[in-house]
Design a protein around this motif. Structure first.
Motif, PDB file in Angstrom:
ATOM      1  N   ARG A  33       0.970  -1.335  -0.106  1.00  0.00           N
ATOM      2  CA  ARG A  33      -0.002  -0.004   0.018  1.00  0.00           C
ATOM      3  C   ARG A  33       0.943   1.337   0.066  1.00  0.00           C
ATOM      4  O   ARG A  33       1.579   1.446   1.006  1.00  0.00           O
ATOM      5  N   ASN A  34       0.953   1.872  -1.139  1.00  0.00           N
ATOM      6  CA  ASN A  34       1.914   3.248  -1.137  1.00  0.00           C
ATOM      7  C   ASN A  34       1.172   4.374  -1.105  1.00  0.00           C
ATOM      8  O   ASN A  34       1.869   5.439  -1.113  1.00  0.00           O
ATOM      9  N   GLY A  35      -0.056   4.618  -0.842  1.00  0.00           N
ATOM     10  CA  GLY A  35      -0.732   5.789  -0.744  1.00  0.00           C
ATOM     11  C   GLY A  35      -0.094   6.946   0.183  1.00  0.00           C
ATOM     12  O   GLY A  35       0.095   7.907  -0.198  1.00  0.00           O
ATOM     13  N   VAL A  90      13.200  -3.531  -4.257  1.00  0.00           N
ATOM     14  CA  VAL A  90      11.845  -2.849  -3.863  1.00  0.00           C
ATOM     15  C   VAL A  90      10.883  -3.567  -4.917  1.00  0.00           C
ATOM     16  O   VAL A  90      11.046  -3.081  -6.186  1.00  0.00           O
ATOM     17  N   LEU A  91       9.983  -3.981  -4.324  1.00  0.00           N
ATOM     18  CA  LEU A  91       8.812  -4.549  -5.168  1.00  0.00           C
ATOM     19  C   LEU A  91       7.590  -3.976  -5.079  1.00  0.00           C
ATOM     20  O   LEU A  91       7.176  -4.014  -3.797  1.00  0.00           O
ATOM     21  N   PHE A  92       6.528  -3.646  -5.884  1.00  0.00           N
ATOM     22  CA  PHE A  92       5.526  -3.163  -5.743  1.00  0.00           C
ATOM     23  C   PHE A  92       4.340  -4.055  -6.199  1.00  0.00           C
ATOM     24  O   PHE A  92       4.504  -4.641  -7.148  1.00  0.00           O
ATOM     25  N   ASP A 110      -3.044  -9.204   2.131  1.00  0.00           N
ATOM     26  CA  ASP A 110      -1.611  -9.697   1.658  1.00  0.00           C
ATOM     27  C   ASP A 110      -1.275  -9.093   0.248  1.00  0.00           C
ATOM     28  O   ASP A 110      -2.089  -8.986  -0.560  1.00  0.00           O
ATOM     29  N   PRO A 111       0.038  -9.163   0.061  1.00  0.00           N
ATOM     30  CA  PRO A 111       0.353  -8.846  -1.444  1.00  0.00           C
ATOM     31  C   PRO A 111       0.149 -10.090  -2.260  1.00  0.00           C
ATOM     32  O   PRO A 111      -0.187 -11.092  -1.918  1.00  0.00           O
ATOM     33  N   ALA A 112       0.247  -9.773  -3.636  1.00  0.00           N
ATOM     34  CA  ALA A 112      -0.248 -10.778  -4.426  1.00  0.00           C
ATOM     35  C   ALA A 112       0.651 -12.119  -4.382  1.00  0.00           C
ATOM     36  O   ALA A 112       2.116 -11.866  -3.954  1.00  0.00           O
TER      37      ALA A 112
END
Length: 209
Positions: free
Chosen positions: A162-164, A177-179, A187-189
Motif C-alpha cells: 500500500r503506497n498511498g 523494492v517490489l510494488f 496480503d501482497p499478491a
C-alpha cells in the motif's frame, strides 16, 4: 529509528501525535486501542511489507484488548518486538498468507499510519490528519534513510503493498523494492510473495557460501 520512536508510547496515542489529534478532531481513527505501528522485528527481519494503517474491526479488535493487562502486554511487545507477538494478536496475523514469515522473524509489516480505521483509502479526512502526524514523518524518514538504502545494498527486500501514504517513487525505488500488483486485500499478491521468497532463498545461499 522506528523502534526508538514507539518506545515512547505509553497508551493508545504516541505523545508526539497527541497534539495533532487534540487540534484536529474531524476524523474517524479509533484511538481506544494501542496502534499497530509495526508487526514483527523491524530491526532484523529481512523482508519488510509496507502497508497503509492499522485496521479496525468493531468485533475483533476489542477482543484483542479485553483488559489493561492485554494493553500492557501489547505495549511491552511493541517496545521489544523481537519476541513473539501476544497470543491474541498472533491469532489474527497467523491467518494471513505471510503469517508464517512473521512468526519465524523472516518478515515484518510496517504501517505508514499506525492508527486504526476501517479503510484509509476511503477516508479523506483521516488521510488529511495523518499527513500532520509526527509518527508518519518518522516512518517516512525511516523508509528513506534506513530501509531503501538497505534494500539497494541487498540487505533487505521491500514489498510496497500500500503506497498511498508512503509515497515511494517507483522510478527511484531501486533494486530490492517490489510494488505489489494487488494493492487491495490483506496480503501482497502471490507472485510478489514468490519473488520475495526467491530473494530470501538466494540470500541464504550466498550467506552460507
Amino acid at each position: 529509528m522506528i523502534r526508538e520512536f514507539w518506545r515512547e508510547l505509553r497508551g493508545p496515542v504516541h505523545p508526539q501525535d497527541a497534539d495533532v489529534f487534540a487540534r484536529h478532531r474531524d476524523h474517524t481513527f479509533d484511538l481506544r486501542f494501542p496502534p499497530p505501528a509495526f508487526i514483527g522485528d523491524v530491526d532484523r527481519a529481512p523482508i519488510m511489507v509496507l502497508m497503509a494503517n492499522g485496521g479496525f474491526d468493531p468485533e475483533r479488535t476489542p477482543l484483542e484488548f479485553p483488559d489493561e493487562s492485554a494493553v500492557r502486554t501489547y505495549l511491552d511487545w511493541l517496545h521489544d518486538s523481537e519476541n513473539p507477538p501476544p497470543h491474541t494478536l498472533a491469532q489474527y496475523y497467523r491467518a494471513r498468507t505471510i503469517g508464517p514469515w512473521l512468526e519465524r522473524g523472516v518478515a515484518a509489516i510496517v504501517n505508514a499510519v499506525a492508527y486504526r480505521s476501517t479503510s484509509l483509502s476511503k477516508e479523506p479526512k483521516n488521510r488529511k490528519v495523518a499527513e500532520l502526524l509526527p509518527s508518519v514523518v518518522i516512518h517516512r524518514k525511516w523508509l528513506r534513510d534506513e530501509l531503501l538504502p538497505a534494500a539497494r545494498e541487498g540487505r533487505r527486500f521491500v514489498i510496497v503493498h500500500r503506497n498511498g501514504m508512503w509515497k515511494v517513487d517507483r522510478s527511484q525505488a531501486g533494486p530490492g523494492v517490489l510494488f505489489s500488483p494487488n494493492s487491495i486485500g490483506a496480503d501482497p499478491a502471490r507472485i510478489t510473495l514468490n519473488q520475495a521468497a526467491a530473494w530470501l532463498q538466494s540470500r541464504a545461499i550466498s550467506q552460507s557460501a
